[in-house]
Design an enzyme around this catalytic site. Structure first.
Site, short mmCIF file in Angstrom:
data_model
loop_
_atom_site.label_atom_id
_atom_site.label_comp_id
_atom_site.label_asym_id
_atom_site.label_seq_id
_atom_site.Cartn_x
_atom_site.Cartn_y
_atom_site.Cartn_z
N LYS A 1 41.88 53.12 26.15
CA LYS A 1 41.48 51.58 26.47
C LYS A 1 40.23 51.15 26.69
O LYS A 1 39.73 50.20 25.98
CB LYS A 1 42.60 51.53 27.78
N ASN A 2 39.49 52.10 27.49
CA ASN A 2 38.04 51.48 27.83
C ASN A 2 37.06 51.38 26.32
O ASN A 2 35.99 50.84 26.19
CB ASN A 2 37.50 52.18 28.76
N ARG B 1 38.95 42.38 32.27
CA ARG B 1 37.59 42.61 32.66
C ARG B 1 36.64 42.78 31.44
O ARG B 1 35.32 42.06 31.48
CB ARG B 1 37.47 44.03 33.44
N CYS C 1 41.17 43.89 36.83
CA CYS C 1 41.51 44.52 38.39
C CYS C 1 40.70 44.02 39.25
O CYS C 1 39.53 44.41 39.18
CB CYS C 1 42.10 45.99 38.06
N ARG D 1 33.20 43.47 41.91
CA ARG D 1 32.68 44.15 40.82
C ARG D 1 31.60 43.17 40.09
O ARG D 1 31.88 42.32 39.00
CB ARG D 1 33.82 44.25 39.70
N PRO D 2 30.35 43.05 40.50
CA PRO D 2 29.40 41.99 40.09
C PRO D 2 28.83 42.71 38.98
O PRO D 2 29.12 43.82 38.01
CB PRO D 2 28.08 42.47 40.97
N ILE D 3 28.09 41.69 37.74
CA ILE D 3 27.73 41.99 36.71
C ILE D 3 26.26 41.79 36.72
O ILE D 3 25.58 41.46 35.65
CB ILE D 3 28.35 41.02 35.54
N ASP D 4 25.59 41.91 37.65
CA ASP D 4 24.02 41.57 37.88
C ASP D 4 23.30 42.57 36.88
O ASP D 4 22.31 42.12 36.20
CB ASP D 4 23.51 41.71 39.08
N GLN D 5 23.76 43.81 36.66
CA GLN D 5 22.91 44.74 36.08
C GLN D 5 23.01 44.22 34.40
O GLN D 5 22.26 44.59 33.59
CB GLN D 5 23.52 46.26 36.07
N ASP E 1 38.72 56.11 38.05
CA ASP E 1 39.86 55.85 37.55
C ASP E 1 41.05 56.83 37.59
O ASP E 1 42.46 56.46 37.21
CB ASP E 1 39.96 55.30 35.98
N ARG F 1 48.49 46.78 31.30
CA ARG F 1 47.21 46.69 30.74
C ARG F 1 46.51 47.74 30.10
O ARG F 1 45.88 47.65 29.16
CB ARG F 1 46.31 46.10 31.85
C1 UD1 Z 1 34.35 50.78 33.68
C2 UD1 Z 1 35.77 50.95 33.52
C3 UD1 Z 1 36.58 50.90 34.55
C4 UD1 Z 1 35.93 52.11 35.50
C5 UD1 Z 1 34.53 52.12 35.73
C6 UD1 Z 1 33.75 53.01 36.55
C7 UD1 Z 1 35.82 49.56 31.42
C8 UD1 Z 1 36.21 48.36 30.63
N1 UD1 Z 1 36.23 49.71 32.59
O1 UD1 Z 1 34.15 49.28 34.56
O2 UD1 Z 1 38.11 51.35 34.17
O3 UD1 Z 1 36.60 51.92 36.75
O4 UD1 Z 1 33.87 51.73 34.64
O5 UD1 Z 1 34.03 54.22 35.87
O6 UD1 Z 1 35.15 50.30 30.76
N2 UD1 Z 1 27.79 47.53 39.24
C9 UD1 Z 1 26.92 46.72 39.82
N3 UD1 Z 1 26.25 45.74 39.08
C10 UD1 Z 1 26.78 45.56 37.82
C11 UD1 Z 1 27.77 46.59 37.32
C12 UD1 Z 1 28.24 47.49 38.13
O7 UD1 Z 1 26.69 46.81 41.13
O8 UD1 Z 1 26.05 44.77 37.16
C13 UD1 Z 1 28.52 48.53 40.44
C14 UD1 Z 1 30.05 48.20 40.45
O9 UD1 Z 1 30.26 47.54 41.50
C15 UD1 Z 1 30.55 49.74 40.84
C16 UD1 Z 1 29.36 50.72 39.89
O10 UD1 Z 1 28.27 49.87 39.50
O11 UD1 Z 1 30.22 49.90 42.03
C17 UD1 Z 1 30.14 50.98 38.45
O12 UD1 Z 1 30.66 50.13 37.92
P1 UD1 Z 1 30.81 50.05 36.33
O13 UD1 Z 1 30.56 51.56 35.78
O14 UD1 Z 1 29.89 48.79 35.80
O15 UD1 Z 1 32.03 49.68 35.95
P2 UD1 Z 1 32.83 48.70 35.01
O16 UD1 Z 1 32.29 48.79 33.82
O17 UD1 Z 1 33.18 47.17 35.44
#
Ligand code: UD1
Length: 421
Positions: free
Chosen positions: A22-23, A93, A117, A122-126, A307, A400
């Site tokens: 999926k991912n 997501r 989910c 789940r921020p996207i700042d990075q 996961d 999903r």
């Molecule tokens: C992806 C997976 C999800 C899995 C997760 C962790 C997909 C589509 N989803 O989610 O199934 O649970 O990896 O293995 O591949 N974070 C920040 N800022 C950011 C991005 C992330 O602080 O900009 C934090 C998140 O809150 C979390 C950690 O970094 O604590 C890891 O998140 P991330 O690896 O980005 O998860 P996703 O890519 O959303």
């Protein structure tokens, strides 16, 4: 509204074939937007997240042909609309990958904030930090992210992530693919689907090296051409079936897997008492359902995946002794399912980031609610081990990410059916 009804008590026996990841699929399909031509992608799972993504792409002008055997052809030559439908984008997501892909190919993007989910903040700042480093001007509103070239235009650059993020690593790889110059991502995530995405893009002509390590280098190219690619098997789907057999008992060959991706999971199941035999592309698991307690801490790959937290928790719930389960990626992930498991008789005490799980031999059936994808999968496993009829509602979350779950479980001997209200 639909639910699963599960009559527990059956052991699982036979063979199950794992679907495409999926991912990886939800990254590779939007990455096709970078390709000025036709991509033929095999092993695409038929799950609702993929269906939503294909609708978004089709609406943008991508010509899509879907064959019944998991093959999807995407022709991204003539994109007529670079504004993805916000109603669809906020249903999942991984729609955030449209940002990186559109920025790279068209130099701009306006994408609604992603949904999916919501088991944690789940921020996207990075992701946005990465786009800024590549020269983008980022404007955030309550509902949208707008990206356009900044004063000095878009170009490769060095990006050091403050947290190891799968999504940010993939989004920055996509964004950098067609930009002039070299991009270096430091502190990158190493998950198998990052390597799969990089392999897909390299097959189409990109120049990405180091995927799967913490430093990924992308040399921009002028354009990508079409090609064929097959998505890797789903590590988490495979892990879910392995956990189900460990908890319910049985003897199952889990085929179409990459055993190396599974070792973080199989090591723990073996520690708990299941017998694991690795083959080239399959794993046999044998269990009498009598498991021992263990300790698990979730971590980014190659650690134990977050996961799989909920599914291994069910194994702990039916194991003998006191297990400890620590979550180090998402703080609030226990709340999606622990209270539901407790309604089935589980003893779980959550203190901060750790759940102390006191095993008991049998769960009792109950009406429970799936609050997210993996929480729902865990409740299905719990239902397989419980006495009586367990009803799991809100299964749209489970759909999903799991292709033909009822069909695959039934073929292994589980007593599970989907009921539409
Ligand atoms: C992806 C997976 C999800 C899995 C997760 C962790 C997909 C589509 N989803 O989610 O199934 O649970 O990896 O293995 O591949 N974070 C920040 N800022 C950011 C991005 C992330 O602080 O900009 C934090 C998140 O809150 C979390 C950690 O970094 O604590 C890891 O998140 P991330 O690896 O980005 O998860 P996703 O890519 O959303």
């Amino acid at each position: 509204m639909a639910r699963y009804e599960i009559i527990g008590g059956n052991q699982l026996n036979g063979t199950v074939t794992i679907s495409g990841a999926k991912n990886a699929a939800v990254a590779i399909l939007p990455a096709a937007l970078l390709v000025n031509g036709k991509c033929r992608v095999e092993n695409v799972p038929d799950i609702s997240d993929v269906r939503i993504l294909l609708s978004i792409l089709e609406d943008m002008g991508v010509v899509i042909q879907r064959e019944p055997n998991g093959v999807v052809e995407l022709d991204c030559t003539n994109i007529r609309n670079t504004n993805p439908n916000p109603e669809l984008v906020c249903k999942m997501r991984a729609s955030y990958y449209l940002m990186g892909a559109l920025l790279s190919r068209f130099g701009k993007a306006s994408v609604a904030l992603p949904g999916g989910c919501s088991f944690a903040s789940r921020p996207i700042d990075q992701h946005l930090k990465g786009f800024r480093a590549l020269g983008a001007k980022v404007t955030e509103t309550e509902e949208y992210v707008h990206l356009e070239p900044g004063e000095n235009g878009l170009q490769g650059n060095r990006v050091s992530l403050d947290v190891v993020s799968v999504g940010a690593t993939i989004n920055i790889i996509m964004a950098a693919c067609l930009l002039p110059g070299q991009t270096i991502i430091e502190n990158a995530a190493k998950e198998p689907h990052i390597v799969d995405l990089a392999n897909f893009l390299n097959t189409m002509g990109a120049r990405i090296s180091g995927a799967g390590t913490d430093t990924v280098k992308i040399r921009g190219v002028e354009s990508l051409q079409g090609g064929n690619y097959a998505i890797i098997p789903d590590q988490i789907e495979a892990g879910t079936y392995l956990a189900a057999v460990a908890a319910a008992g049985g003897n199952v060959l889990v085929q179409n897997v990459i055993p190396k991706h599974m070792s973080c999971i199989t090591t723990k199941l073996a520690e708990m008492g299941a017998k694991i035999i690795n083959y080239d592309d399959a794993i046999r698991i044998q269990s009498d359902g009598k498991l021992h307690c263990t300790t698990v801490k979730t971590r980014p790959y190659p650690g134990f995946p977050t996961d799989m937290q909920a599914q291994i928790c069910v194994c702990m719930v039916v194991a003998e002794g006191l297990s400890k389960l620590t979550e180090s990626v998402y703080e609030t992930r226990f709340f999606g399912y622990c209270s539901e498991l407790e309604r089935m008789g589980a003893h779980i005490e959550v203190i901060g980031k750790t759940a102390n799980v006191t095993g008991r031999p049998k769960l009792r059936a109950a009406d429970v609610v799936a609050r997210d994808l993996r929480a729902g999968a865990a409740l299905v496993i719990a239902g397989l081990t419980a006495e009586g009829v367990t009803r799991v509602s809100d299964i749209h979350y489970v759909e999903r990410g799991y292709e033909r779950l009822v069909e695959k479980m039934t073929a292994l001997g589980a007593n599970i059916r989907k009921v539409e209200d």
